[in-house]
Design a protein around this motif. Structure first.
Motif, PDB file in Angstrom:
ATOM      1  N   ALA A  31       0.845  -1.193   0.000  1.00 56.94           N
ATOM      2  CA  ALA A  31       0.000   0.000   0.000  1.00 56.94           C
ATOM      3  C   ALA A  31       0.877   1.238   0.000  1.00 56.94           C
ATOM      4  CB  ALA A  31      -0.919  -0.007   1.209  1.00 56.94           C
ATOM      5  N   GLU A  32       0.289   2.331  -0.408  1.00 57.60           N
ATOM      6  CA  GLU A  32       0.978   3.616  -0.417  1.00 57.60           C
ATOM      7  C   GLU A  32       0.348   4.488   0.657  1.00 57.60           C
ATOM      8  OE1 GLU A  32       2.240   5.687  -4.215  1.00 57.60           O
ATOM      9  OE2 GLU A  32       0.572   6.971  -3.589  1.00 57.60           O
ATOM     10  N   VAL A  33       1.132   4.880   1.647  1.00 55.84           N
ATOM     11  CA  VAL A  33       0.654   5.745   2.723  1.00 55.84           C
ATOM     12  C   VAL A  33       1.102   7.166   2.419  1.00 55.84           C
ATOM     13  CG1 VAL A  33       0.699   6.209   5.199  1.00 55.84           C
ATOM     14  CG2 VAL A  33       0.806   3.847   4.368  1.00 55.84           C
ATOM     15  N   ARG A  34       0.150   8.075   2.397  1.00 51.73           N
ATOM     16  CA  ARG A  34       0.443   9.463   2.012  1.00 51.73           C
ATOM     17  C   ARG A  34       0.529  10.343   3.260  1.00 51.73           C
ATOM     18  NH1 ARG A  34      -4.590   8.872  -1.888  1.00 51.73           N
ATOM     19  NH2 ARG A  34      -5.193   7.944   0.109  1.00 51.73           N
ATOM     20  N   LEU A  35       1.711  10.888   3.471  1.00 53.02           N
ATOM     21  CA  LEU A  35       2.015  11.675   4.660  1.00 53.02           C
ATOM     22  C   LEU A  35       2.125  13.157   4.305  1.00 53.02           C
ATOM     23  CD1 LEU A  35       3.039  11.926   7.645  1.00 53.02           C
ATOM     24  CD2 LEU A  35       5.348  11.525   6.737  1.00 53.02           C
ATOM     25  N   PHE A  36       1.363  14.002   4.978  1.00 54.90           N
ATOM     26  CA  PHE A  36       1.482  15.453   4.868  1.00 54.90           C
ATOM     27  C   PHE A  36       2.107  15.939   6.169  1.00 54.90           C
ATOM     28  CE2 PHE A  36      -1.716  17.165   1.523  1.00 54.90           C
ATOM     29  CZ  PHE A  36      -1.362  16.171   0.635  1.00 54.90           C
ATOM     30  N   ALA A  37       3.275  16.587   6.091  1.00 57.39           N
ATOM     31  CA  ALA A  37       3.987  16.962   7.313  1.00 57.39           C
ATOM     32  C   ALA A  37       4.643  18.327   7.190  1.00 57.39           C
ATOM     33  CB  ALA A  37       5.042  15.908   7.646  1.00 57.39           C
ATOM     34  N   ILE A  82      -2.093  10.848   6.701  1.00 58.38           N
ATOM     35  CA  ILE A  82      -1.602  11.257   8.022  1.00 58.38           C
ATOM     36  C   ILE A  82      -1.151  12.708   7.939  1.00 58.38           C
ATOM     37  CG2 ILE A  82       0.205  10.904   9.765  1.00 58.38           C
ATOM     38  CD1 ILE A  82       0.237   7.937   8.920  1.00 58.38           C
ATOM     39  N   PHE A  83      -1.444  13.478   8.969  1.00 60.73           N
ATOM     40  CA  PHE A  83      -1.049  14.884   9.029  1.00 60.73           C
ATOM     41  C   PHE A  83      -0.203  15.101  10.275  1.00 60.73           C
ATOM     42  CE2 PHE A  83      -2.638  19.436  10.052  1.00 60.73           C
ATOM     43  CZ  PHE A  83      -1.561  20.019   9.395  1.00 60.73           C
ATOM     44  N   ILE A  84       0.987  15.701  10.092  1.00 60.15           N
ATOM     45  CA  ILE A  84       1.838  16.111  11.212  1.00 60.15           C
ATOM     46  C   ILE A  84       2.026  17.616  11.105  1.00 60.15           C
ATOM     47  CG2 ILE A  84       4.072  15.910  12.353  1.00 60.15           C
ATOM     48  CD1 ILE A  84       4.289  13.090  11.262  1.00 60.15           C
ATOM     49  N   SER A  85       1.537  18.334  12.087  1.00 57.54           N
ATOM     50  CA  SER A  85       1.573  19.796  12.079  1.00 57.54           C
ATOM     51  C   SER A  85       2.638  20.309  13.036  1.00 57.54           C
ATOM     52  CB  SER A  85       0.196  20.330  12.495  1.00 57.54           C
ATOM     53  OG  SER A  85       0.214  21.742  12.644  1.00 57.54           O
ATOM     54  N   ALA A  86       3.165  21.488  12.743  1.00 58.24           N
ATOM     55  CA  ALA A  86       4.151  22.103  13.640  1.00 58.24           C
ATOM     56  C   ALA A  86       3.470  22.968  14.701  1.00 58.24           C
ATOM     57  CB  ALA A  86       5.150  22.944  12.856  1.00 58.24           C
ATOM     58  N   SER A  87       2.150  22.971  14.717  1.00 56.59           N
ATOM     59  CA  SER A  87       1.439  23.704  15.762  1.00 56.59           C
ATOM     60  C   SER A  87       0.069  23.091  15.981  1.00 56.59           C
ATOM     61  CB  SER A  87       1.295  25.191  15.399  1.00 56.59           C
ATOM     62  OG  SER A  87       0.173  25.407  14.570  1.00 56.59           O
ATOM     63  N   GLY A  88      -0.412  23.207  17.212  1.00 52.51           N
ATOM     64  CA  GLY A  88      -1.735  22.709  17.516  1.00 52.51           C
ATOM     65  C   GLY A  88      -2.827  23.495  16.828  1.00 52.51           C
ATOM     66  N   GLN A  89      -2.545  24.763  16.509  1.00 47.15           N
ATOM     67  CA  GLN A  89      -3.551  25.636  15.899  1.00 47.15           C
ATOM     68  C   GLN A  89      -4.091  25.058  14.597  1.00 47.15           C
ATOM     69  OE1 GLN A  89      -2.027  29.568  14.980  1.00 47.15           O
ATOM     70  NE2 GLN A  89      -3.653  29.957  13.486  1.00 47.15           N
ATOM     71  N   TRP A  90      -3.183  24.591  13.730  1.00 45.78           N
ATOM     72  CA  TRP A  90      -3.628  24.114  12.425  1.00 45.78           C
ATOM     73  C   TRP A  90      -4.200  22.703  12.495  1.00 45.78           C
ATOM     74  CZ3 TRP A  90      -5.034  27.392   9.083  1.00 45.78           C
ATOM     75  CH2 TRP A  90      -4.437  28.650   9.049  1.00 45.78           C
ATOM     76  N   MET A  91      -3.784  21.932  13.486  1.00 44.98           N
ATOM     77  CA  MET A  91      -4.448  20.657  13.711  1.00 44.98           C
ATOM     78  C   MET A  91      -5.871  20.898  14.219  1.00 44.98           C
ATOM     79  SD  MET A  91      -4.203  17.375  13.446  1.00 44.98           S
ATOM     80  CE  MET A  91      -2.462  16.881  13.424  1.00 44.98           C
ATOM     81  N   ASP A  92      -6.023  21.863  15.136  1.00 45.88           N
ATOM     82  CA  ASP A  92      -7.353  22.220  15.627  1.00 45.88           C
ATOM     83  C   ASP A  92      -8.263  22.633  14.476  1.00 45.88           C
ATOM     84  OD1 ASP A  92      -6.535  21.753  18.228  1.00 45.88           O
ATOM     85  OD2 ASP A  92      -6.170  23.873  18.683  1.00 45.88           O
ATOM     86  N   TYR A  93      -7.713  23.431  13.572  1.00 50.33           N
ATOM     87  CA  TYR A  93      -8.488  23.896  12.417  1.00 50.33           C
ATOM     88  C   TYR A  93      -8.995  22.719  11.590  1.00 50.33           C
ATOM     89  CZ  TYR A  93      -9.091  25.607   7.597  1.00 50.33           C
ATOM     90  OH  TYR A  93      -9.563  25.852   6.330  1.00 50.33           O
ATOM     91  N   ALA A  94      -8.111  21.766  11.306  1.00 41.62           N
ATOM     92  CA  ALA A  94      -8.504  20.612  10.499  1.00 41.62           C
ATOM     93  C   ALA A  94      -9.529  19.744  11.223  1.00 41.62           C
ATOM     94  CB  ALA A  94      -7.272  19.794  10.124  1.00 41.62           C
ATOM     95  N   ILE A  95      -9.395  19.632  12.534  1.00 35.17           N
ATOM     96  CA  ILE A  95     -10.359  18.861  13.321  1.00 35.17           C
ATOM     97  C   ILE A  95     -11.724  19.552  13.317  1.00 35.17           C
ATOM     98  CG2 ILE A  95     -10.965  18.174  15.676  1.00 35.17           C
ATOM     99  CD1 ILE A  95      -8.016  17.487  16.111  1.00 35.17           C
ATOM    100  N   GLU A  96     -11.714  20.877  13.486  1.00 35.72           N
ATOM    101  CA  GLU A  96     -12.976  21.638  13.477  1.00 35.72           C
ATOM    102  C   GLU A  96     -13.712  21.499  12.146  1.00 35.72           C
ATOM    103  OE1 GLU A  96     -11.698  25.564  14.402  1.00 35.72           O
ATOM    104  OE2 GLU A  96     -11.247  25.092  16.514  1.00 35.72           O
ATOM    105  N   LYS A  97     -12.945  21.321  11.077  1.00 33.64           N
ATOM    106  CA  LYS A  97     -13.538  21.158   9.753  1.00 33.64           C
ATOM    107  C   LYS A  97     -13.889  19.702   9.448  1.00 33.64           C
ATOM    108  CE  LYS A  97     -13.131  25.506   8.494  1.00 33.64           C
ATOM    109  NZ  LYS A  97     -14.306  26.346   8.188  1.00 33.64           N
ATOM    110  N   LYS A  98     -13.778  18.829  10.457  1.00 39.39           N
ATOM    111  CA  LYS A  98     -14.116  17.410  10.324  1.00 39.39           C
ATOM    112  C   LYS A  98     -13.223  16.680   9.320  1.00 39.39           C
ATOM    113  CE  LYS A  98     -17.642  18.370  12.987  1.00 39.39           C
ATOM    114  NZ  LYS A  98     -17.562  18.093  14.445  1.00 39.39           N
ATOM    115  N   ALA A  99     -11.998  17.191   9.122  1.00 37.33           N
ATOM    116  CA  ALA A  99     -11.080  16.572   8.164  1.00 37.33           C
ATOM    117  C   ALA A  99     -10.104  15.609   8.826  1.00 37.33           C
ATOM    118  CB  ALA A  99     -10.303  17.664   7.421  1.00 37.33           C
ATOM    119  N   ILE A 100     -10.127  15.520  10.147  1.00 38.16           N
ATOM    120  CA  ILE A 100      -9.195  14.690  10.913  1.00 38.16           C
ATOM    121  C   ILE A 100      -9.973  13.794  11.873  1.00 38.16           C
ATOM    122  CG2 ILE A 100      -7.398  14.767  12.716  1.00 38.16           C
ATOM    123  CD1 ILE A 100      -6.300  15.572  10.018  1.00 38.16           C
TER     124      ILE A 100
END
Length: 266
Positions: A31-37, A82-100
């Motif tokens: 399988a191919e795992v796509r990582l955004f970091a 998979i998403f690895i963010s350098a700040s909680g702010q942008w992870m929060d944003y993606a979660i609020e948008k139901k993308a995570i």
């Protein structure tokens, strides 16, 4: 071609097909795992992805950019697992948008913020309240991630504001698309100084660390990781767990990252 030759070719093709069958079957399960970091994780995650692929069967395709850019791309349907963010702010944003998948969120790494200069420069400064950064810059520029959306730039502006020098240098800021782009401006001598993570400064001999910003001058620098909504498959989970494992904990530390929590044993 004679009938006998034709029959021989068919037998050879059939034997070749049987010989290749195990290879095809083995590939079918891959399988191919796509990582955004975040861009600041480029070097360490490239090594970890290579290590993971070597043990098979899956491979990792990584995309690196500013956390803000990646978060917006994921929200808009970019093909990430998979998403690895350098700040909680942008992870929060993606979660609020139901993308995570919020339940998968984990704090993975810590980092430090530093002031850097070209390696052949000779000036020195301590990042203390009221320090003379504006005087050092003169007519030159301070490279940093765009402080309106790039995490390293946001942390940088917070630190400079806390230390009372932001207003004096705001007009000399070269706003970069991500922290590695800011680092490149200092490497090339196009900026007198730059604000990056300590792990970025460690990957190149073309810059030197002038000063480490006090941890009290900005919020803690943490890297949350999570699985993208609808992508919590067995193969994605395998790599996600690998990223959190004790096996790669030493690799993060070798590149200068701190571990946000004790790695899981495997």
């Amino acid at each position: 071609m004679t009938t006998r030759q034709s029959q021989g070719c068919r037998r050879w093709a059939a034997m070749l097909g049987l010989a290749l069958l195990p290879l095809l079957v083995g590939t079918a399960g891959a399988a191919e795992v796509r990582l955004f970091a975040a861009a600041s994780t480029t070097t360490v995650l490239d090594e970890i992805a290579t290590l993971y692929a070597a043990q098979g069967p899956d491979r990792v395709v990584a995309s690196y950019a500013s956390s803000s850019t990646l978060a917006k791309q994921i929200v808009n349907g970019a093909p990430a697992d998979i998403f690895i963010s350098a700040s909680g702010q942008w992870m929060d944003y993606a979660i609020e948008k139901k993308a995570i998948e919020a339940s998968t969120r984990r704090d993975l790494l810590n980092n430090r913020l530093v002031l850097v200069a070209p390696a052949d420069s000779r000036w020195s400064l301590d990042a203390v309240p009221g320090f003379g950064l504006a005087g050092v810059l003169g007519e030159g520029y301070l490279a940093m991630g765009d402080p309106d959306h790039v995490p390293a730039g946001i942390y940088g502006r917070q630190a400079l504001t806390q230390l009372g020098v932001w207003e004096s240098v705001a007009g000399r800021v070269a706003r970069a698309a991500d922290v590695r782009a800011a680092l490149a401006l200092v490497e090339r001598g196009e900026a007198v100084a730059g604000i990056v993570y300590s792990t970025d400064a460690a990957v190149t001999p073309k810059v030197r660390i002038v000063s480490v910003f006090p941890e009290t001058s900005h919020p803690p620098i943490r890297y949350p990781a999570a699985i993208v909504a609808g992508h919590d498959t067995a193969e994605v989970r395998r790599f996600f767990d690998f990223l959190m494992s004790e096996k790669v904990g030493a690799i993060y530390q070798r590149y200068g990252f701190g571990l946000a929590s004790a790695p899981a044993t495997r």
